[in-house]
Write a protein that holds these residues in place. Structure first.
Motif, PDB file in Angstrom:
ATOM      1  N   TRP A   1      -8.564  -3.374  -2.682  1.00  0.00           N
ATOM      2  CA  TRP A   1      -8.658  -3.145  -1.240  1.00  0.00           C
ATOM      3  C   TRP A   1      -8.600  -4.488  -0.512  1.00  0.00           C
ATOM      4  O   TRP A   1      -9.399  -5.373  -0.778  1.00  0.00           O
ATOM      5  CB  TRP A   1      -9.974  -2.424  -0.926  1.00  0.00           C
TER       6      TRP A   1
ATOM      7  N   HIS B   1       0.838  -1.193   0.000  1.00  0.00           N
ATOM      8  CA  HIS B   1       0.000   0.000   0.000  1.00  0.00           C
ATOM      9  C   HIS B   1       0.874   1.244   0.000  1.00  0.00           C
ATOM     10  O   HIS B   1       2.103   1.160   0.131  1.00  0.00           O
ATOM     11  CB  HIS B   1      -0.971  -0.007   1.182  1.00  0.00           C
TER      12      HIS B   1
ATOM     13  N   SER C   1      -5.263  -5.429   5.763  1.00  0.00           N
ATOM     14  CA  SER C   1      -3.807  -5.364   5.909  1.00  0.00           C
ATOM     15  C   SER C   1      -3.380  -6.075   7.198  1.00  0.00           C
ATOM     16  O   SER C   1      -4.175  -6.758   7.830  1.00  0.00           O
ATOM     17  CB  SER C   1      -3.376  -3.907   5.931  1.00  0.00           C
ATOM     18  N   ASP C   2      -2.134  -5.840   7.554  1.00  0.00           N
ATOM     19  CA  ASP C   2      -1.580  -6.576   8.694  1.00  0.00           C
ATOM     20  C   ASP C   2      -2.364  -6.342   9.991  1.00  0.00           C
ATOM     21  O   ASP C   2      -2.408  -7.190  10.872  1.00  0.00           O
ATOM     22  CB  ASP C   2      -0.093  -6.232   8.882  1.00  0.00           C
ATOM     23  N   ASP C   3      -2.983  -5.160  10.103  1.00  0.00           N
ATOM     24  CA  ASP C   3      -3.739  -4.947  11.343  1.00  0.00           C
ATOM     25  C   ASP C   3      -5.234  -5.072  11.103  1.00  0.00           C
ATOM     26  O   ASP C   3      -6.046  -4.473  11.778  1.00  0.00           O
ATOM     27  CB  ASP C   3      -3.394  -3.589  11.941  1.00  0.00           C
TER      28      ASP C   3
ATOM     29  N   ARG D   1      -7.169  -3.769   9.138  1.00  0.00           N
ATOM     30  CA  ARG D   1      -7.886  -2.667   8.507  1.00  0.00           C
ATOM     31  C   ARG D   1      -7.697  -2.766   7.006  1.00  0.00           C
ATOM     32  O   ARG D   1      -6.661  -3.216   6.531  1.00  0.00           O
ATOM     33  CB  ARG D   1      -7.321  -1.327   8.978  1.00  0.00           C
ATOM     34  N   LYS D   2      -8.699  -2.324   6.313  1.00  0.00           N
ATOM     35  CA  LYS D   2      -8.612  -2.410   4.858  1.00  0.00           C
ATOM     36  C   LYS D   2      -7.687  -1.330   4.328  1.00  0.00           C
ATOM     37  O   LYS D   2      -7.767  -0.178   4.746  1.00  0.00           O
ATOM     38  CB  LYS D   2      -9.992  -2.227   4.242  1.00  0.00           C
ATOM     39  N   ALA D   3      -6.811  -1.738   3.415  1.00  0.00           N
ATOM     40  CA  ALA D   3      -5.935  -0.759   2.767  1.00  0.00           C
ATOM     41  C   ALA D   3      -5.913  -1.044   1.273  1.00  0.00           C
ATOM     42  O   ALA D   3      -6.199  -2.163   0.835  1.00  0.00           O
ATOM     43  CB  ALA D   3      -4.527  -0.842   3.334  1.00  0.00           C
ATOM     44  N   LYS D   4      -5.555  -0.046   0.502  1.00  0.00           N
ATOM     45  CA  LYS D   4      -5.521  -0.211  -0.946  1.00  0.00           C
ATOM     46  C   LYS D   4      -4.135  -0.677  -1.354  1.00  0.00           C
ATOM     47  O   LYS D   4      -3.161   0.068  -1.250  1.00  0.00           O
ATOM     48  CB  LYS D   4      -5.839   1.118  -1.607  1.00  0.00           C
TER      49      LYS D   4
END
Lengths: 877, 110
Positions: free
Chosen positions: B67, B27, B70-72, B74-77
């Motif tokens: 999307w 991302h 991610s590692d935590d 939460r959604k990331a692009k």
């Protein structure tokens, strides 16, 4: 694959913008959050970490916008936004928007309509193979009193066909009329006789069946015919078995060998093409129309020289005066010759209208921009990019142009329809093929958009200048003054153009009225005419023809309501005539070559037409084949041939070398009549039909019937009378004499109507322009006017000031207009009858009209100005 | 801001982004970190300027994005290189190396 992805991205950015924006937002926030946490893990507090993250990032809003800007359809998004703003802005000033749109639509629509017709009739190539290689061949005397249509004498044609090298092929044709019987009522059809190579020369073949073969020209084998698509559908119901069917033309059976294509209407929209068998007559030579396809590499001047040498090498005709000239004319030019000028005048007129409309639009846009100067200045000072503002203003103009274009297209359709419907029937070639097509629509759109950009650009640029001084300072007032003068000049230009158009229309109207009030030499009221053609097959000799006429005349005179009956071989305004010269017995001041009309008439004709009998007597039934030959001459003949003597009793002859029995005695003198559209009286010598032996002079006759009641009652009875005498002969041109008169003036009437319509449009537009400019001036100068009134100026003075300004526009405009008119009205002189192109009365009337209109247009703003409340005006700042 | 840091221009930035993604999808923030890491802190990109570059490359079909959690959680692009992107990277890399050799030759030939 890459392009698919890119395309998908583009689509999303066009249609799903808000989702993309949300995503971007989320993405950036996520980034900041991550950086914040990273900073926190390095030991900063949450607040410090966040601040550091933001600093490291740079301007969030800025990068967000930059990222948005990279979207492929960004310009489209911007345009959509501009359009939305533009709509909002236009809705705030609806009157402006409506007037601009209507003005544009009228100007562009009218122009498109006229140019569609001009394209369809003049510019479009003829529907033949390689039409620019087709030429009309002519070898005719140039010193005749009238201009004959181009053609070759038959002997010359035959020799030419044999020996010509400049042309690949030539073909001759001759217009003719045929009576079709046996399928419904007998009718008269327009047709043409053509040589066998006709279709080959043009490069088209019939849609069904075949063209003519060389055999078909042989005498005896010529009973074949090709019919038009229209005739095939209307009369024969589109019969698929039409080829080989026999039809009766002029009483003779013909076999249908072909049907012409639907768009093939050469020449003059005939219904029948029949073979032309050229039979050389010892005493007469017939003129044939000739066309040919030029060989590639040959030029028209070469062909002309070749023609001259071939023609002069032939044994000369004793009647040939040797003044012949070889001419090779492009076919298209010949087909459109007489209409070209007319159409060019229309094009010029409509261009004027377009210019006036354009000036109006420019003025209105200027006014609008001036009114928003403060708004624009404010936005510029707040940081709006000038480019963006100009783009938005231009979008407003473009939006107006688009709507104007759409409306203009509708007007164009209506205009083309009106033009085609109102055009004088049969006078404008190819008119029925005129259609608004894709090119014309594109033209409308392009014209309108160009106008929008052209007229919108200057105001847009001007009003977004970063000149933020309030409108009351000296500098701004100078600018306003300059603008006001510019608008005033525009109005003067409009008025000048309108003046020229109005003058043209006025001249045409005056000319038309003069035409209608010409002394024709006869009285057309209550006269009904009917023409007949007697086919040679059933009427092979003069005696039978005369019997027919006598019988029909008798029957017609017994119809109730009929006061008088007569017959003439060609009637006034009938579009045909026979002319020739004659020999005079005894001394006469007349030289040779005095041509007269030579109609054949029945006794009672002059009475029926109320042609004045000046001396002597009318023909009677006793002037027949057994009695001495007699004639009646018209007044101008009597004056020219026997100037100081009584014409009655003198003798003339129609033969070139009169023998003892060939002399005819003059028994009467009648008034001259107007024979054709030139509206000049003709010298005429009348022959009694009972004494005429040549079929050519009597087998076409027009009966004239004077009624007490008018045409409607009598027409069916006339048809019935004809049927009683011979049911196989169709009645033609059964109409009132007045209707025939109208046909002759149909073309001038059309031109006048059109020019008048355009001038009214121009006048209306000029009035709107004047009003608009004056109204805005008043609004702009409200403060100044308020001061004047406060200082004691009376309302009248203020009124006079505004009206005076209107008159100033008119004065300038009319002066310029007079100069232009004096230079250009000459173009119309060909169409004018009895009126000079610089007729002072018309010029004066037009000037007065424009002045009146301008004053009226100025009255409303003037009234408003005179009622300005000084307190109000002074407060407004 | 480190005074030794070199300002990175747009075309070069594009190449750096492509290179950074050549190993694995990432991302935006991760890409910034990676560039910083690999260049041993010499190249510090103003982080925000990455995003116009990323979106532009995505619009040209050189990157694909989705999307993902991610590692935590939460959604990331996440962005990844497409085949076209890989090809462009190879070309750009070759160009760049030729450029470097040329500059080096010029610099050494005194």
């Amino acid at each position: 694959m890459r392009f698919l992805r890119a395309a998908w991205f583009t689509l999303r950015s066009l249609f799903d913008r808000s989702t993309l924006d949300d995503e971007l937002d989320l993405e950036l926030r996520d980034h900041i959050e991550r950086e914040t946490r990273a900073n926190m893990s390095r030991g900063l507090t949450r607040a410090e970490a966040r601040r550091a993250a933001l600093v490291a990032f740079g301007g969030v809003q800025r990068y967000k916008e930059e990222a948005q800007d990279t979207r492929p359809a960004r310009w489209l998004e911007d345009a959509a936004q501009d359009a939305r703003y533009a709509l909002r802005a236009l809705r705030r000033t609806p009157a402006f928007a409506v007037v601009i749109v209507l003005t544009l639509a009228l100007g562009v629509g009218a122009t498109t309509a006229v140019f569609t017709v001009v394209n369809g009739v003049l510019l479009r190539p003829l529907p033949f193979r390689e039409p620019d290689r087709l030429f009309v061949v002519s070898w005719l005397p140039t010193d005749l009193p009238f201009q004959p249509p181009p053609g070759l004498p038959d002997r010359v044609y035959l020799a030419y066909r044999e020996r010509v090298r400049a042309f690949e092929q030539v073909s001759a044709y001759q217009r003719a009329q045929f009576t079709l019987s046996g399928v419904g009522d007998a009718t008269r059809l327009a047709g043409v006789r053509v040589t066998s190579r006709f279709f080959e020369v043009l490069g088209r073949s019939p849609a069904r069946g075949r063209a003519f073969a060389a055999d078909d020209e042989q005498p005896g084998r010529e009973n074949v015919a090709i019919i038009s698509d229209k005739l095939w559908r209307q009369r024969f119901g589109g019969d698929s078995q039409i080829i080989g069917r026999t039809i009766t033309l002029d009483g003779v059976q013909h076999t249908v060998v072909g049907v012409a294509p639907a768009d093939f209407t050469f020449p003059s929209s005939p219904d029948i093409w029949a073979p032309l068998a050229i039979r050389l007559d010892k005493g007469n030579s017939f003129i044939l129309s000739v066309l040919g396809r030029l060989r590639s590499g040959a030029t028209p001047p070469q062909a002309a020289r070749e023609l001259a040498s071939i023609a002069t090498s032939l044994p000369s005709d004793p009647r040939d005066r040797g003044q012949n000239v070889a001419a090779i004319l492009p076919l298209k030019a010949v087909v459109t010759a007489h209409i070209e000028r007319s159409l060019l005048v229309f094009s010029a007129a409509v261009t004027f209208v377009l210019l006036i409309a354009g000036v109006n639009v420019a003025n209105l846009l200027l006014i609008r921009a001036a009114a928003r100067r403060q708004e624009m200045a404010l936005r510029v000072s707040l940081g709006a990019s000038r480019l963006r503002l100009v783009r938005q203003l231009l979008t407003e103009s473009l939006l107006l142009s688009l709507v104007g274009a759409v409306l203009g297209v509708l007007i164009a359709f209506a205009g083309v329809h009106a033009l085609v419907t109102l055009a004088p029937a049969g006078r404008i070639p190819r008119l029925d093929e005129v259609k608004v097509d894709g090119w014309m629509l594109g033209f409308t759109l392009a014209l309108s958009l160009a106008a929008g950009i052209l007229f919108g650009l200057f105001p847009a640029l001007d009003s977004t200048r970063a000149d933020v001084r309030p409108a009351t300072t000296q500098g701004a007032r100078t600018v306003a003054g300059a603008h006001s003068r510019l608008r005033g000049r525009f109005v003067a230009v409009e008025i000048a153009l309108a003046f020229v158009l109005l003058t043209g229309a006025g001249l045409m109207i005056k000319s038309f009225v003069r035409m209608l009030s010409v002394d024709t030499g006869y009285d057309a009221s209550g006269v009904v005419t009917m023409s007949v053609d007697l086919p040679n097959t059933s009427y092979p000799d003069a005696a039978r023809v005369q019997q027919f006429h006598t019988a029909l005349l008798d029957r017609l005179s017994h119809i109730p309501g009929v006061r008088a009956v007569g017959a003439v071989s060609f009637r006034p305004m009938g579009g045909m005539g026979i002319m020739g010269d004659f020999k005079v017995e005894g001394p006469t001041p007349l030289g040779s070559g005095f041509n007269v009309d030579k109609p054949t008439v029945s006794p009672g004709y002059f009475g029926a037409m109320r042609i004045r009998l000046l001396r002597g007597r009318d023909f009677s039934t006793r002037d027949d084949a057994a009695s001495p030959g007699v004639v009646i001459v018209s007044a101008s003949v009597a004056r020219a041939v026997w100037p100081n003597e009584d014409a009655v009793g003198k003798r003339i002859s129609m033969q070139d070398r009169p023998g003892p029995g060939d002399w005819l005695t003059v028994i009467g003198v009648v008034g001259d009549v107007v024979q054709d559209g030139a509206l000049t009286p003709h010298a005429t010598i009348y022959l009694p039909f009972l004494q005429v032996k040549s079929l050519f002079f009597i087998n076409h006759m027009t009966y004239v019937v004077r009624t007490a009641t008018g045409a409607a009652g009598v027409a069916p009875a006339m048809r019935a009378a004809l049927r009683d005498v011979d049911a196989a002969v169709p009645a033609q041109a059964l109409q009132t004499m007045n209707a025939s008169m109208l046909e002759v003036v149909a073309e001038p009437l059309f031109q006048t109507r059109l020019l008048t319509t355009f001038s009214f449009l121009a006048l209306l537009l000029a009035a709107i322009g004047t009003y608009g400019v004056l109204a805005y001036d008043v609004a702009e100068r409200k403060r100044e006017i308020g001061i004047r009134i406060a200082l004691g100026a009376q309302s009248i003075r203020v009124l006079r000031m505004i009206v005076g300004r209107a008159l100033l526009f008119v004065g300038t405009g009319v002066s310029a207009g007079i100069l232009i008119a004096l230079g250009t009205m000459r173009i119309l002189s060909r169409f004018l009858f009895g009126v000079s192109p610089t007729d002072p009365a018309t010029l004066a009337t037009t000037a007065a009209t424009l002045a009146l209109v301008a004053v009226v247009a100025g009255l409303v703003p003037a009234q408003r100005a005179s009622r300005v409340d000084p307190m109000e005006a002074l407060k407004q700042d | 801001m480190d005074t030794d840091a070199v300002t990175v221009r747009q075309g070069t930035l594009d190449m750096l982004v492509l290179k950074a993604l050549s190993l694995e999808p990432m991302h935006g923030w991760g890409i910034a970190e990676r560039i910083q890491q690999i260049s041993r802190d010499v190249l510090r990109v103003q982080q925000g300027s990455l995003y116009p570059a990323l979106h532009r490359l995505e619009g040209r079909g050189l990157l694909a994005a989705e999307w993902r959690p991610s590692d935590d959680n939460r959604k990331a692009k996440y962005y990844r290189l497409t085949a076209a992107g890989r090809r462009l990277l190879a070309t750009e890399q070759a160009e760049w190396e030729r450029f470097m050799v040329a500059v080096q030759r010029v610099m050494q030939a005194v």
